[in-house]
Design an enzyme around this catalytic site. Structure first.
Site, PDB file in Angstrom:
ATOM      1  N   LYS A  96       0.832  -1.214   0.000  1.00 46.54           N
ATOM      2  CA  LYS A  96       0.000   0.000   0.000  1.00 46.54           C
ATOM      3  C   LYS A  96       0.865   1.262   0.000  1.00 46.54           C
ATOM      4  O   LYS A  96       0.647   2.164  -0.789  1.00 46.54           O
ATOM      5  CB  LYS A  96      -0.925   0.037   1.239  1.00 46.54           C
ATOM      6  CG  LYS A  96      -1.901  -1.120   1.322  1.00 46.54           C
ATOM      7  CD  LYS A  96      -2.809  -0.985   2.539  1.00 46.54           C
ATOM      8  CE  LYS A  96      -2.076  -1.053   3.868  1.00 46.54           C
ATOM      9  NZ  LYS A  96      -1.401  -2.323   4.151  1.00 46.54           N
ATOM     10  N   ARG A 118      -9.760   1.651   8.785  1.00 41.94           N
ATOM     11  CA  ARG A 118      -9.271   0.305   9.071  1.00 41.94           C
ATOM     12  C   ARG A 118     -10.316  -0.548   9.747  1.00 41.94           C
ATOM     13  O   ARG A 118     -10.048  -1.688  10.117  1.00 41.94           O
ATOM     14  CB  ARG A 118      -8.063   0.416   9.979  1.00 41.94           C
ATOM     15  CG  ARG A 118      -6.870  -0.373   9.500  1.00 41.94           C
ATOM     16  CD  ARG A 118      -5.774  -0.105  10.497  1.00 41.94           C
ATOM     17  NE  ARG A 118      -4.606  -0.865  10.247  1.00 41.94           N
ATOM     18  CZ  ARG A 118      -3.577  -0.470   9.499  1.00 41.94           C
ATOM     19  NH1 ARG A 118      -3.600   0.672   8.862  1.00 41.94           N
ATOM     20  NH2 ARG A 118      -2.517  -1.229   9.387  1.00 41.94           N
ATOM     21  N   ARG A 150      11.453  -6.264   4.414  1.00 44.88           N
ATOM     22  CA  ARG A 150      11.294  -4.797   4.356  1.00 44.88           C
ATOM     23  C   ARG A 150      12.282  -4.095   5.282  1.00 44.88           C
ATOM     24  O   ARG A 150      12.502  -4.525   6.409  1.00 44.88           O
ATOM     25  CB  ARG A 150       9.872  -4.396   4.765  1.00 44.88           C
ATOM     26  CG  ARG A 150       9.760  -2.865   4.915  1.00 44.88           C
ATOM     27  CD  ARG A 150       8.374  -2.371   4.985  1.00 44.88           C
ATOM     28  NE  ARG A 150       7.605  -2.994   6.048  1.00 44.88           N
ATOM     29  CZ  ARG A 150       6.301  -2.868   6.161  1.00 44.88           C
ATOM     30  NH1 ARG A 150       5.626  -2.168   5.263  1.00 44.88           N
ATOM     31  NH2 ARG A 150       5.659  -3.441   7.147  1.00 44.88           N
ATOM     32  N   ARG A 167      11.158  -2.515  11.217  1.00 47.36           N
ATOM     33  CA  ARG A 167      10.115  -2.036  12.129  1.00 47.36           C
ATOM     34  C   ARG A 167       9.862  -3.062  13.226  1.00 47.36           C
ATOM     35  O   ARG A 167       9.840  -4.261  12.971  1.00 47.36           O
ATOM     36  CB  ARG A 167       8.810  -1.786  11.354  1.00 47.36           C
ATOM     37  CG  ARG A 167       8.679  -0.375  10.822  1.00 47.36           C
ATOM     38  CD  ARG A 167       7.574  -0.199   9.806  1.00 47.36           C
ATOM     39  NE  ARG A 167       6.278  -0.752  10.170  1.00 47.36           N
ATOM     40  CZ  ARG A 167       5.200  -0.684   9.394  1.00 47.36           C
ATOM     41  NH1 ARG A 167       5.257  -0.072   8.214  1.00 47.36           N
ATOM     42  NH2 ARG A 167       4.058  -1.210   9.777  1.00 47.36           N
ATOM     43  N   ARG A 179      -1.105  -8.862  13.257  1.00 50.23           N
ATOM     44  CA  ARG A 179      -1.627  -7.802  12.376  1.00 50.23           C
ATOM     45  C   ARG A 179      -2.496  -8.400  11.276  1.00 50.23           C
ATOM     46  O   ARG A 179      -3.512  -7.823  10.898  1.00 50.23           O
ATOM     47  CB  ARG A 179      -0.462  -7.013  11.775  1.00 50.23           C
ATOM     48  CG  ARG A 179       0.198  -6.078  12.793  1.00 50.23           C
ATOM     49  CD  ARG A 179       1.580  -5.642  12.368  1.00 50.23           C
ATOM     50  NE  ARG A 179       1.599  -4.938  11.118  1.00 50.23           N
ATOM     51  CZ  ARG A 179       2.678  -4.836  10.328  1.00 50.23           C
ATOM     52  NH1 ARG A 179       3.813  -5.410  10.669  1.00 50.23           N
ATOM     53  NH2 ARG A 179       2.612  -4.169   9.212  1.00 50.23           N
TER      54      ARG A 179
HETATM   55  P1  AP5 Z   1       4.801  -1.661   1.741  1.00 50.47           P
HETATM   56  O1  AP5 Z   1       4.475  -0.749   0.609  1.00 50.47           O
HETATM   57  O2  AP5 Z   1       5.639  -1.128   2.844  1.00 50.47           O
HETATM   58  O3  AP5 Z   1       3.465  -2.358   2.316  1.00 50.47           O
HETATM   59  P2  AP5 Z   1       2.238  -1.788   3.119  1.00 50.47           P
HETATM   60  O4  AP5 Z   1       1.027  -2.435   2.576  1.00 50.47           O
HETATM   61  O5  AP5 Z   1       2.281  -0.292   3.149  1.00 50.47           O
HETATM   62  O6  AP5 Z   1       2.561  -2.428   4.544  1.00 50.47           O
HETATM   63  P3  AP5 Z   1       2.445  -1.904   6.032  1.00 50.47           P
HETATM   64  O7  AP5 Z   1       3.004  -3.025   6.866  1.00 50.47           O
HETATM   65  O8  AP5 Z   1       3.091  -0.558   6.199  1.00 50.47           O
HETATM   66  O9  AP5 Z   1       0.928  -1.811   6.219  1.00 50.47           O
HETATM   67  P4  AP5 Z   1       0.180  -1.859   7.542  1.00 50.47           P
HETATM   68  O10 AP5 Z   1      -1.196  -1.570   7.096  1.00 50.47           O
HETATM   69  O11 AP5 Z   1       0.357  -3.084   8.347  1.00 50.47           O
HETATM   70  O12 AP5 Z   1       0.940  -0.748   8.418  1.00 50.47           O
HETATM   71  P5  AP5 Z   1       0.616   0.780   8.708  1.00 50.47           P
HETATM   72  O13 AP5 Z   1       1.877   1.528   8.609  1.00 50.47           O
HETATM   73  O14 AP5 Z   1      -0.558   1.255   7.939  1.00 50.47           O
HETATM   74  O15 AP5 Z   1       5.522  -2.949   1.113  1.00 50.47           O
HETATM   75  C1  AP5 Z   1       6.027  -3.996   1.921  1.00 50.47           C
HETATM   76  C2  AP5 Z   1       7.397  -4.471   1.404  1.00 50.47           C
HETATM   77  O16 AP5 Z   1       7.219  -5.104   0.147  1.00 50.47           O
HETATM   78  C3  AP5 Z   1       8.419  -3.344   1.186  1.00 50.47           C
HETATM   79  O17 AP5 Z   1       9.677  -3.797   1.534  1.00 50.47           O
HETATM   80  C4  AP5 Z   1       8.336  -3.078  -0.348  1.00 50.47           C
HETATM   81  O18 AP5 Z   1       9.554  -2.611  -0.847  1.00 50.47           O
HETATM   82  C5  AP5 Z   1       7.968  -4.448  -0.879  1.00 50.47           C
HETATM   83  N1  AP5 Z   1       7.083  -4.393  -2.052  1.00 50.47           N
HETATM   84  C6  AP5 Z   1       6.025  -3.544  -2.252  1.00 50.47           C
HETATM   85  N2  AP5 Z   1       5.420  -3.820  -3.442  1.00 50.47           N
HETATM   86  C7  AP5 Z   1       6.108  -4.876  -3.979  1.00 50.47           C
HETATM   87  C8  AP5 Z   1       5.962  -5.623  -5.204  1.00 50.47           C
HETATM   88  N3  AP5 Z   1       4.995  -5.340  -6.077  1.00 50.47           N
HETATM   89  N4  AP5 Z   1       6.831  -6.627  -5.431  1.00 50.47           N
HETATM   90  C9  AP5 Z   1       7.818  -6.904  -4.532  1.00 50.47           C
HETATM   91  N5  AP5 Z   1       8.009  -6.222  -3.354  1.00 50.47           N
HETATM   92  C10 AP5 Z   1       7.161  -5.230  -3.100  1.00 50.47           C
HETATM   93  O19 AP5 Z   1       0.135   0.699  10.241  1.00 50.47           O
HETATM   94  C11 AP5 Z   1       1.025   0.360  11.261  1.00 50.47           C
HETATM   95  C12 AP5 Z   1       0.320   0.390  12.602  1.00 50.47           C
HETATM   96  O20 AP5 Z   1      -0.190   1.726  12.857  1.00 50.47           O
HETATM   97  C13 AP5 Z   1      -0.906  -0.514  12.746  1.00 50.47           C
HETATM   98  O21 AP5 Z   1      -0.564  -1.833  13.082  1.00 50.47           O
HETATM   99  C14 AP5 Z   1      -1.673   0.213  13.854  1.00 50.47           C
HETATM  100  O22 AP5 Z   1      -1.080  -0.041  15.123  1.00 50.47           O
HETATM  101  C15 AP5 Z   1      -1.441   1.681  13.523  1.00 50.47           C
HETATM  102  N6  AP5 Z   1      -2.475   2.206  12.613  1.00 50.47           N
HETATM  103  C16 AP5 Z   1      -2.282   2.706  11.360  1.00 50.47           C
HETATM  104  N7  AP5 Z   1      -3.439   3.101  10.816  1.00 50.47           N
HETATM  105  C17 AP5 Z   1      -4.403   2.853  11.754  1.00 50.47           C
HETATM  106  C18 AP5 Z   1      -5.822   3.034  11.772  1.00 50.47           C
HETATM  107  N8  AP5 Z   1      -6.468   3.544  10.704  1.00 50.47           N
HETATM  108  N9  AP5 Z   1      -6.504   2.668  12.883  1.00 50.47           N
HETATM  109  C19 AP5 Z   1      -5.857   2.161  13.965  1.00 50.47           C
HETATM  110  N10 AP5 Z   1      -4.514   1.943  14.008  1.00 50.47           N
HETATM  111  C20 AP5 Z   1      -3.793   2.293  12.910  1.00 50.47           C
END
Ligand code: AP5
Ligand code: ZN
Length: 217
Positions: free
Chosen positions: A13, A88, A127, A161, A172
């Site tokens: 994402k 979410r 990552r 992370r 998660r």
């Molecule tokens: P990446 O683009 O980093 O993936 P992502 O989907 O953004 O993953 P996240 O783990 O950041 O999502 P998340 O939803 O768990 O975490 P968030 O930060 O929102 O890609 C992943 C890896 O793959 C990278 O190394 C990349 O290079 C590689 N890659 C990407 N595309 C590729 C491809 N096509 N081919 C090969 N490799 C590829 O949330 C974190 C925490 O914050 C949550 O757990 C929660 O505690 C809190 N939080 C955030 N939002 C909320 C909310 N709305 N409500 C409550 N708590 C929240």
């Protein structure tokens, strides 16, 4: 255009949101990045949410919605934005609809990034994230930085992370299935969802996402 990007942790994402936001000239709003910026700056909000993020839980809706609303009220988000990681759960989705309705707006499209679970685990395990700006992400195999351990974009140190440890990733994923997946049906009933097969190289996924967006004009 007001777009929501949804998909399991590690689906790509953040990677796609950065590219799409640039192409569409709208801000990329990631609640995860906003929380991590608060944590690294040691703000009161950061102190409040740090352990929740580290343990892979969800931050309470009240806090999350207020922070997202604040960001969406900035001038650069007036004509559109790309939301990554928000909403979410159903409560947040309804709160978002309410906020947008106040300004006579609505969500235009929801992109659901579909990636098999084994691949999500591989992507998260490899990552590496920039300490200075968590929207700068790399991968040990798929997207190597030019210099090992150093962010190509800003020179920041790359680290793993805390919530990317295997056990936390499983938690998660479970929360994603229980709390977040239901928003896909919520938006599907409104005819807004495009499913994007995302097991493909980054540029190909971007192409598919752009193609799925409603054409403007
Ligand atoms: P990446 O683009 O980093 O993936 P992502 O989907 O953004 O993953 P996240 O783990 O950041 O999502 P998340 O939803 O768990 O975490 P968030 O930060 O929102 O890609 C992943 C890896 O793959 C990278 O190394 C990349 O290079 C590689 N890659 C990407 N595309 C590729 C491809 N096509 N081919 C090969 N490799 C590829 O949330 C974190 C925490 O914050 C949550 O757990 C929660 O505690 C809190 N939080 C955030 N939002 C909320 C909310 N709305 N409500 C409550 N708590 C929240
Ligand atoms: Zn960086």
């Amino acid at each position: 255009m007001r777009i929501v990007l949804v998909g399991p942790p590690g689906a790509g994402k953040g990677t796609q949101a950065a590219l799409l936001a640039e192409r569409l000239a709208v801000p990329h709003i990631s609640t995860g990045d906003l929380f991590r910026a608060n944590i690294s700056q040691g703000t009161p909000l950061g102190k409040q949410v740090r352990s929740i993020l580290d343990e892979g839980g969800l931050v309470p809706d009240e806090i999350t919605v207020a922070m997202a609303a604040d960001r969406m009220a900035q001038p650069d988000a007036e004509d559109g934005f790309l939301l990554d990681g928000f909403p979410r759960n159903i409560g947040q989705a309804k709160a978002l609809d309410g906020l947008l309705a106040e300004g006579g707006h609505k969500i235009d499209a929801v992109l659901d990034l579909e990636v098999p679970e084994e691949e999500v685990v591989r992507r998260i395990a490899g990552r590496r994230t920039c300490r200075k700006d968590s929207s700068h992400t790399f991968h040990l195999e798929y997207r190597k930085p030019r210099v090992e351990g150093v962010c190509d974009v800003c020179g920041g140190e790359l680290y793993q992370r805390e919530d990317d440890r295997e056990e936390t990733v499983r938690k998660r994923l479970a929360i994603y299935h229980a709390e977040t997946e239901p928003i896909i049906d919520y938006y599907r009933e409104q005819g807004l969802v495009s499913t994007i097969p995302a097991l493909a190289p980054v540029p190909e996924v971007t192409r598919r996402a752009l193609e799925a967006l409603p054409h403007r004009g």
